[in-house]
Design a protein around this motif. Structure first.
Motif, PDB file in Angstrom:
ATOM      1  N   ILE A  74       0.681  -0.978  -0.612  1.00 50.48           N
ATOM      2  CA  ILE A  74       0.088  -0.150   0.064  1.00 50.48           C
ATOM      3  C   ILE A  74       0.522   1.001   0.298  1.00 50.48           C
ATOM      4  O   ILE A  74       2.273   1.153   0.605  1.00 50.48           O
ATOM      5  N   HIS A  75       0.269   2.470  -0.482  1.00 47.30           N
ATOM      6  CA  HIS A  75       1.178   3.364  -0.829  1.00 47.30           C
ATOM      7  C   HIS A  75      -0.201   4.612  -0.715  1.00 47.30           C
ATOM      8  O   HIS A  75      -0.630   4.593  -1.401  1.00 47.30           O
ATOM      9  N   PHE A  76       0.319   5.996  -0.674  1.00 46.76           N
ATOM     10  CA  PHE A  76      -0.476   7.204  -0.443  1.00 46.76           C
ATOM     11  C   PHE A  76       0.023   8.299  -1.047  1.00 46.76           C
ATOM     12  O   PHE A  76       1.369   8.268  -0.768  1.00 46.76           O
ATOM     13  N   LEU A  77      -0.810   8.778  -1.636  1.00 47.04           N
ATOM     14  CA  LEU A  77      -0.746  10.365  -1.757  1.00 47.04           C
ATOM     15  C   LEU A  77      -1.798  11.125  -1.688  1.00 47.04           C
ATOM     16  O   LEU A  77      -3.032  10.847  -1.779  1.00 47.04           O
ATOM     17  N   LEU A  78      -1.508  12.375  -0.993  1.00 48.96           N
ATOM     18  CA  LEU A  78      -2.280  12.828  -0.176  1.00 48.96           C
ATOM     19  C   LEU A  78      -1.986  14.219  -0.712  1.00 48.96           C
ATOM     20  O   LEU A  78      -0.638  14.904  -0.131  1.00 48.96           O
ATOM     21  N   PHE A  79      -3.349  14.455  -1.172  1.00 45.28           N
ATOM     22  CA  PHE A  79      -3.590  16.561  -0.887  1.00 45.28           C
ATOM     23  C   PHE A  79      -3.814  17.079   0.022  1.00 45.28           C
ATOM     24  O   PHE A  79      -5.357  16.661  -0.029  1.00 45.28           O
ATOM     25  N   SER A  80      -3.273  17.414   0.827  1.00 49.92           N
ATOM     26  CA  SER A  80      -3.539  18.074   2.466  1.00 49.92           C
ATOM     27  C   SER A  80      -3.853  19.382   2.564  1.00 49.92           C
ATOM     28  O   SER A  80      -3.239  20.136   2.535  1.00 49.92           O
ATOM     29  N   PHE A  81      -4.722  20.136   1.237  1.00 56.02           N
ATOM     30  CA  PHE A  81      -4.890  21.116   1.389  1.00 56.02           C
ATOM     31  C   PHE A  81      -5.752  22.345   2.641  1.00 56.02           C
ATOM     32  O   PHE A  81      -5.507  23.417   3.034  1.00 56.02           O
ATOM     33  N   GLU A  82      -6.444  21.078   3.186  1.00 59.15           N
ATOM     34  CA  GLU A  82      -6.664  21.980   4.859  1.00 59.15           C
ATOM     35  C   GLU A  82      -6.408  21.905   5.551  1.00 59.15           C
ATOM     36  O   GLU A  82      -6.179  22.540   6.805  1.00 59.15           O
ATOM     37  N   MET A  83      -4.682  20.922   6.237  1.00 59.15           N
ATOM     38  CA  MET A  83      -4.365  20.973   7.288  1.00 59.15           C
ATOM     39  C   MET A  83      -2.951  20.822   6.883  1.00 59.15           C
ATOM     40  O   MET A  83      -2.978  20.177   5.679  1.00 59.15           O
ATOM     41  N   SER A  84      -1.995  21.351   7.784  1.00 58.24           N
ATOM     42  CA  SER A  84      -0.893  20.183   7.261  1.00 58.24           C
ATOM     43  C   SER A  84       0.220  19.341   6.897  1.00 58.24           C
ATOM     44  O   SER A  84      -0.911  18.680   7.931  1.00 58.24           O
ATOM     45  N   ALA A  85       1.269  18.666   6.354  1.00 59.33           N
ATOM     46  CA  ALA A  85       1.363  17.365   7.246  1.00 59.33           C
ATOM     47  C   ALA A  85       1.489  17.997   8.358  1.00 59.33           C
ATOM     48  O   ALA A  85       1.381  15.667   8.801  1.00 59.33           O
ATOM     49  N   GLU A  86       1.990  18.612   8.951  1.00 61.83           N
ATOM     50  CA  GLU A  86       1.951  18.205  10.630  1.00 61.83           C
ATOM     51  C   GLU A  86       1.052  17.820  11.432  1.00 61.83           C
ATOM     52  O   GLU A  86       0.837  17.152  12.288  1.00 61.83           O
ATOM     53  N   VAL A  87       0.062  18.588  11.377  1.00 59.44           N
ATOM     54  CA  VAL A  87      -1.266  18.003  11.978  1.00 59.44           C
ATOM     55  C   VAL A  87      -1.886  16.920  10.908  1.00 59.44           C
ATOM     56  O   VAL A  87      -2.312  16.768  12.289  1.00 59.44           O
ATOM     57  N   LEU A  88      -1.353  16.696  10.266  1.00 61.47           N
ATOM     58  CA  LEU A  88      -2.657  15.319   9.650  1.00 61.47           C
ATOM     59  C   LEU A  88      -1.751  14.150  10.571  1.00 61.47           C
ATOM     60  O   LEU A  88      -2.096  13.481  10.903  1.00 61.47           O
ATOM     61  N   LEU A  89      -0.348  14.779  10.256  1.00 54.53           N
ATOM     62  CA  LEU A  89      -0.042  13.285  10.949  1.00 54.53           C
ATOM     63  C   LEU A  89       0.102  13.116  12.749  1.00 54.53           C
ATOM     64  O   LEU A  89      -0.037  12.448  13.143  1.00 54.53           O
ATOM     65  N   ALA A  90      -0.342  14.746  12.984  1.00 51.53           N
ATOM     66  CA  ALA A  90      -1.179  14.779  14.537  1.00 51.53           C
ATOM     67  C   ALA A  90      -2.008  13.591  14.878  1.00 51.53           C
ATOM     68  O   ALA A  90      -1.852  13.337  16.172  1.00 51.53           O
ATOM     69  N   LYS A  91      -2.666  14.037  14.601  1.00 50.12           N
ATOM     70  CA  LYS A  91      -4.257  13.387  14.241  1.00 50.12           C
ATOM     71  C   LYS A  91      -4.158  11.698  13.606  1.00 50.12           C
ATOM     72  O   LYS A  91      -4.947  11.085  14.659  1.00 50.12           O
ATOM     73  N   LEU A  92      -3.362  11.213  12.848  1.00 56.99           N
ATOM     74  CA  LEU A  92      -3.267   9.543  12.927  1.00 56.99           C
ATOM     75  C   LEU A  92      -2.643   9.286  14.407  1.00 56.99           C
ATOM     76  O   LEU A  92      -2.760   8.031  14.616  1.00 56.99           O
ATOM     77  N   LEU A  93      -1.238  10.168  14.193  1.00 57.91           N
ATOM     78  CA  LEU A  93      -1.099   9.907  15.665  1.00 57.91           C
ATOM     79  C   LEU A  93      -2.180   9.629  17.286  1.00 57.91           C
ATOM     80  O   LEU A  93      -2.417   8.691  17.184  1.00 57.91           O
ATOM     81  N   SER A  94      -3.109  10.575  17.242  1.00 63.91           N
ATOM     82  CA  SER A  94      -4.206  10.148  17.952  1.00 63.91           C
ATOM     83  C   SER A  94      -4.943   8.939  17.904  1.00 63.91           C
ATOM     84  O   SER A  94      -5.267   9.030  18.700  1.00 63.91           O
ATOM     85  N   LEU A  95      -5.246   8.788  17.094  1.00 64.21           N
ATOM     86  CA  LEU A  95      -5.893   7.947  16.457  1.00 64.21           C
ATOM     87  C   LEU A  95      -5.216   6.356  17.025  1.00 64.21           C
ATOM     88  O   LEU A  95      -5.658   5.268  17.436  1.00 64.21           O
ATOM     89  N   TYR A  96      -4.004   6.266  16.621  1.00 57.71           N
ATOM     90  CA  TYR A  96      -3.600   5.693  16.773  1.00 57.71           C
ATOM     91  C   TYR A  96      -3.268   4.915  18.536  1.00 57.71           C
ATOM     92  O   TYR A  96      -3.378   3.916  18.693  1.00 57.71           O
ATOM     93  N   ILE A  97      -2.884   6.344  19.017  1.00 56.98           N
ATOM     94  CA  ILE A  97      -2.919   6.115  20.304  1.00 56.98           C
ATOM     95  C   ILE A  97      -3.759   5.782  21.710  1.00 56.98           C
ATOM     96  O   ILE A  97      -3.148   4.401  22.449  1.00 56.98           O
ATOM     97  N   TYR A  98      -4.874   6.020  20.521  1.00 53.10           N
ATOM     98  CA  TYR A  98      -5.830   5.619  21.292  1.00 53.10           C
ATOM     99  C   TYR A  98      -6.304   4.367  21.026  1.00 53.10           C
ATOM    100  O   TYR A  98      -6.671   3.178  22.087  1.00 53.10           O
ATOM    101  N   GLU A  99      -6.600   3.661  20.352  1.00 52.74           N
ATOM    102  CA  GLU A  99      -6.443   2.074  19.288  1.00 52.74           C
ATOM    103  C   GLU A  99      -5.177   1.404  20.254  1.00 52.74           C
ATOM    104  O   GLU A  99      -5.848   0.276  20.844  1.00 52.74           O
ATOM    105  N   VAL A 100      -4.230   1.613  20.040  1.00 50.33           N
ATOM    106  CA  VAL A 100      -3.151   1.254  20.707  1.00 50.33           C
ATOM    107  C   VAL A 100      -3.224   1.118  22.236  1.00 50.33           C
ATOM    108  O   VAL A 100      -2.679  -0.413  22.609  1.00 50.33           O
TER     109      VAL A 100
END
Length: 342
Positions: A75-101
């Motif tokens: 799997i590979h991803f290409l994200l056009f994140s016009f509404e949030m910066s790359a850092e914010v996007l990764l922080a949101k993914l981190l929030s998901l992961y920390i809750y689930e794990v």
């Protein structure tokens, strides 16, 4: 030849190769077939309804977690994140992961210490999760600066060359016909555009023209390179009218999509998010919104090219972590309170 291709697809299905990746919403996946190759999905909603969060959860986070747990997946991803910066996007993914794990609720605000300084024990969890986030970054390209439709095309073309080659199969004075040969036919190349209205119009172009041109390019890559594409789109202003709020036909429709109908026409599936608490509805399709309150989000399958449309599923959305959970039927809910907290 066509019959042979069909039977080849049937044989692949017998081997389990046609089953899509899970979006994290199993009942809804039974309608949409999950996250499929060569598939375009529109996720639409009003401002603040959670449309970006749903795309992030269902078409990025959940597929990536399956990749982490299954070494056979490519799997590979290409994200056009016009509404949030790359850092914010990764922080949101981190929030998901920390809750689930770890079972710990750390919102984007907590992670970046926007209101209070992050405690040491929470920072330790983030440090522990860092390799997971680095693994994601290794298979993901993020474009977080405004671009035109032609810029989107250039990024997609450049990205596709990392996972396959273009071979010339025909040339005339007017055009060159190319075939895309993937390095791995079983790979998932997932592209998310969040959101499409934020494309920068080329000189003299209207937003609609820019969106339609971008859709033409995305269709090209879906068909030629088997891209899996998710487009986030806004509702138009008419959706917020008082007449609409009090009407029996209060749920979203395809006519509610803002700026252009091109994405919906091009897509295999269109998923709309309805936020009944914000629209001041006390009940929605049998659910008591006075008790679910801001957690309630109704998913509406407005279009399904290869299956049933107009399917509804009530979900609970936990914005502090980005988690989405499907709810039972209203008659099966004895205590709404259990859906208020994660």
């Amino acid at each position: 030849m066509i019959v042979d291709n069909l039977f080849s697809s049937i044989a692949r299905g017998k081997q389990g190769l046609n089953k899509g990746l899970s979006s994290g919403l199993p009942e809804f996946d039974s309608y949409t077939y999950g996250v499929q190759r060569r598939w375009m999905t529109v996720v639409a909603g009003d401002s603040g309804s959670g449309k970006s969060s749903l795309a992030l959860y269902s078409h990025i986070y959940e597929p990536f977690m399956q990749y982490c747990n299954d070494s056979s997946l490519d799997i590979h991803f290409l994200l056009f994140s016009f509404e949030m910066s790359a850092e914010v996007l990764l922080a949101k993914l981190l929030s998901l992961y920390i809750y689930e794990v770890y079972g710990k609720i750390l919102s984007y605000n907590n992670i970046l210490s926007l209101t209070s300084v992050l405690p040491d024990e929470d920072y330790a969890l983030i440090e522990e999760a860092k390799p997971w986030l680095q693994k994601f970054e290794s298979i993901c390209d993020i474009v977080d600066k405004p671009t035109t439709a032609k810029g989107l095309y250039a990024e997609c073309k450049k990205w596709s060359k990392k996972f396959g080659v273009y071979k010339e199969v025909e040339r005339t004075d007017d055009y060159v016909k190319e075939e895309y040969v993937p390095n791995n036919p079983e790979q998932y190349l997932i592209v998310v555009v969040d959101h499409i209205k934020l494309l920068s119009p080329a000189c003299g172009a209207t937003p609609k023209k820019e969106i339609d041109e971008a859709c033409d390019y995305l269709i090209h890559f879906r068909n030629k390179c088997n891209f899996t594409i998710t487009i986030v789109q806004q509702f138009n202003r008419n959706f917020k009218s008082m007449d609409r709020r009090t009407s029996e036909n209060y749920l979203p429709s395809l006519e509610d999509l803002s700026d252009s109908g091109g994405p919906a026409q091009a897509s295999e599936t269109v998923i709309a998010i309805y936020h009944p608490h914000r629209e001041k509805r006390f009940r929605c399709e049998g659910y008591d919104i006075r008790q679910l309150k801001d957690r309630a989000r109704m998913l509406v399958l407005l279009k399904n090219r290869f299956g049933m449309s107009d399917k509804l599923k009530m979900t609970a959305f936990y914005g502090e972590t980005g988690i989405w959970n499907e709810l039972p039927k209203p008659e099966q809910i004895c205590d709404y309170g259990i859906y208020q907290d994660l």
